[in-house]
Scaffold this motif. Structure first.
Motif, PDB file in Angstrom:
ATOM      1  N   SER A  15       0.828  -1.205   0.000  1.00 17.71           N
ATOM      2  CA  SER A  15       0.000   0.000   0.000  1.00 17.71           C
ATOM      3  C   SER A  15       0.864   1.256   0.000  1.00 17.71           C
ATOM      4  O   SER A  15       0.518   2.254  -0.633  1.00 17.71           O
ATOM      5  CB  SER A  15      -0.971  -0.005   1.179  1.00 17.71           C
ATOM      6  OG  SER A  15      -0.255  -0.067   2.393  1.00 17.71           O
ATOM      7  N   VAL A  16       1.985   1.237   0.684  1.00 20.54           N
ATOM      8  CA  VAL A  16       2.902   2.382   0.651  1.00 20.54           C
ATOM      9  C   VAL A  16       3.480   2.534  -0.755  1.00 20.54           C
ATOM     10  O   VAL A  16       3.590   3.648  -1.280  1.00 20.54           O
ATOM     11  CB  VAL A  16       4.029   2.208   1.692  1.00 20.54           C
ATOM     12  CG1 VAL A  16       5.132   3.219   1.484  1.00 20.54           C
ATOM     13  CG2 VAL A  16       3.466   2.318   3.090  1.00 20.54           C
ATOM     14  N   GLY A  17       3.826   1.429  -1.383  1.00 24.48           N
ATOM     15  CA  GLY A  17       4.355   1.478  -2.745  1.00 24.48           C
ATOM     16  C   GLY A  17       3.346   2.047  -3.722  1.00 24.48           C
ATOM     17  O   GLY A  17       3.692   2.860  -4.586  1.00 24.48           O
ATOM     18  N   TYR A  18       2.084   1.654  -3.598  1.00 29.17           N
ATOM     19  CA  TYR A  18       1.073   2.208  -4.501  1.00 29.17           C
ATOM     20  C   TYR A  18       0.845   3.680  -4.209  1.00 29.17           C
ATOM     21  O   TYR A  18       0.632   4.468  -5.121  1.00 29.17           O
ATOM     22  CB  TYR A  18      -0.246   1.446  -4.404  1.00 29.17           C
ATOM     23  CG  TYR A  18      -1.303   2.070  -5.276  1.00 29.17           C
ATOM     24  CD1 TYR A  18      -1.145   2.094  -6.652  1.00 29.17           C
ATOM     25  CD2 TYR A  18      -2.417   2.678  -4.732  1.00 29.17           C
ATOM     26  CE1 TYR A  18      -2.084   2.696  -7.461  1.00 29.17           C
ATOM     27  CE2 TYR A  18      -3.361   3.264  -5.537  1.00 29.17           C
ATOM     28  CZ  TYR A  18      -3.189   3.272  -6.901  1.00 29.17           C
ATOM     29  OH  TYR A  18      -4.113   3.872  -7.695  1.00 29.17           O
ATOM     30  N   GLY A  19       0.902   4.064  -2.944  1.00 30.19           N
ATOM     31  CA  GLY A  19       0.762   5.477  -2.607  1.00 30.19           C
ATOM     32  C   GLY A  19       1.858   6.309  -3.248  1.00 30.19           C
ATOM     33  O   GLY A  19       1.602   7.392  -3.781  1.00 30.19           O
ATOM     34  N   LEU A  20       3.072   5.803  -3.216  1.00 34.76           N
ATOM     35  CA  LEU A  20       4.177   6.510  -3.862  1.00 34.76           C
ATOM     36  C   LEU A  20       4.014   6.519  -5.385  1.00 34.76           C
ATOM     37  O   LEU A  20       4.345   7.499  -6.045  1.00 34.76           O
ATOM     38  CB  LEU A  20       5.509   5.872  -3.473  1.00 34.76           C
ATOM     39  CG  LEU A  20       5.935   6.055  -2.025  1.00 34.76           C
ATOM     40  CD1 LEU A  20       7.209   5.267  -1.751  1.00 34.76           C
ATOM     41  CD2 LEU A  20       6.148   7.520  -1.708  1.00 34.76           C
ATOM     42  N   ALA A  21       3.495   5.431  -5.931  1.00 31.85           N
ATOM     43  CA  ALA A  21       3.294   5.362  -7.374  1.00 31.85           C
ATOM     44  C   ALA A  21       2.169   6.281  -7.833  1.00 31.85           C
ATOM     45  O   ALA A  21       2.134   6.676  -8.993  1.00 31.85           O
ATOM     46  CB  ALA A  21       2.984   3.925  -7.790  1.00 31.85           C
ATOM     47  N   ALA A  22       1.253   6.651  -6.962  1.00 32.83           N
ATOM     48  CA  ALA A  22       0.141   7.521  -7.335  1.00 32.83           C
ATOM     49  C   ALA A  22       0.496   9.003  -7.244  1.00 32.83           C
ATOM     50  O   ALA A  22      -0.237   9.833  -7.766  1.00 32.83           O
ATOM     51  CB  ALA A  22      -1.066   7.235  -6.444  1.00 32.83           C
ATOM     52  N   ILE A  23       1.616   9.333  -6.616  1.00 31.77           N
ATOM     53  CA  ILE A  23       2.001  10.743  -6.493  1.00 31.77           C
ATOM     54  C   ILE A  23       2.329  11.335  -7.863  1.00 31.77           C
ATOM     55  O   ILE A  23       1.874  12.425  -8.197  1.00 31.77           O
ATOM     56  CB  ILE A  23       3.194  10.888  -5.527  1.00 31.77           C
ATOM     57  CG1 ILE A  23       2.744  10.616  -4.107  1.00 31.77           C
ATOM     58  CG2 ILE A  23       3.804  12.281  -5.621  1.00 31.77           C
ATOM     59  CD1 ILE A  23       3.878  10.585  -3.108  1.00 31.77           C
ATOM     60  N   GLY A  24       3.106  10.625  -8.665  1.00 32.82           N
ATOM     61  CA  GLY A  24       3.501  11.129  -9.980  1.00 32.82           C
ATOM     62  C   GLY A  24       2.322  11.404 -10.898  1.00 32.82           C
ATOM     63  O   GLY A  24       2.209  12.509 -11.439  1.00 32.82           O
ATOM     64  N   PRO A  25       1.419  10.437 -11.086  1.00 36.35           N
ATOM     65  CA  PRO A  25       0.252  10.717 -11.922  1.00 36.35           C
ATOM     66  C   PRO A  25      -0.641  11.827 -11.359  1.00 36.35           C
ATOM     67  O   PRO A  25      -1.231  12.585 -12.119  1.00 36.35           O
ATOM     68  CB  PRO A  25      -0.496   9.386 -11.958  1.00 36.35           C
ATOM     69  CG  PRO A  25       0.571   8.378 -11.777  1.00 36.35           C
ATOM     70  CD  PRO A  25       1.537   9.007 -10.816  1.00 36.35           C
TER      71      PRO A  25
END
Length: 78
Positions: A15-25
């Motif tokens: 979930s932390v990884g997806y949160g970080l991946a959603a910052i860019g978009p």
């Protein structure tokens, strides 16, 4: 560590990884939509073309967020 603790840790890391991946978009969408609105305000006669191009860009930017979500499922933390 027992198995349940490892499973909880893995879920939290995903979930932390997806949160970080959603910052860019998220940042990309903000810039994309903001610049499109700015262009429409400056030249209202091309607003239809700008809107169509914006929706195409939104689709590509959202693809990045979905790739981040899928990567979290495909490559779980050990």
């Amino acid at each position: 560590m027992d198995v349940t603790t490892l499973a909880e840790l893995t879920g939290n890391l995903n979930s932390v990884g997806y949160g970080l991946a959603a910052i860019g978009p998220g940042i990309g969408l903000g810039i994309l939509i903001g610049k499109t609105i700015e262009g429409m305000a400056r030249q209202p006669e091309v607003s239809g073309q700008l809107r169509a191009t914006m929706f195409l860009g939104v689709a590509f930017v959202e693809l990045l967020a979905l790739l981040g979500l899928v990567a979290g499922f495909l490559f779980p933390a050990a």
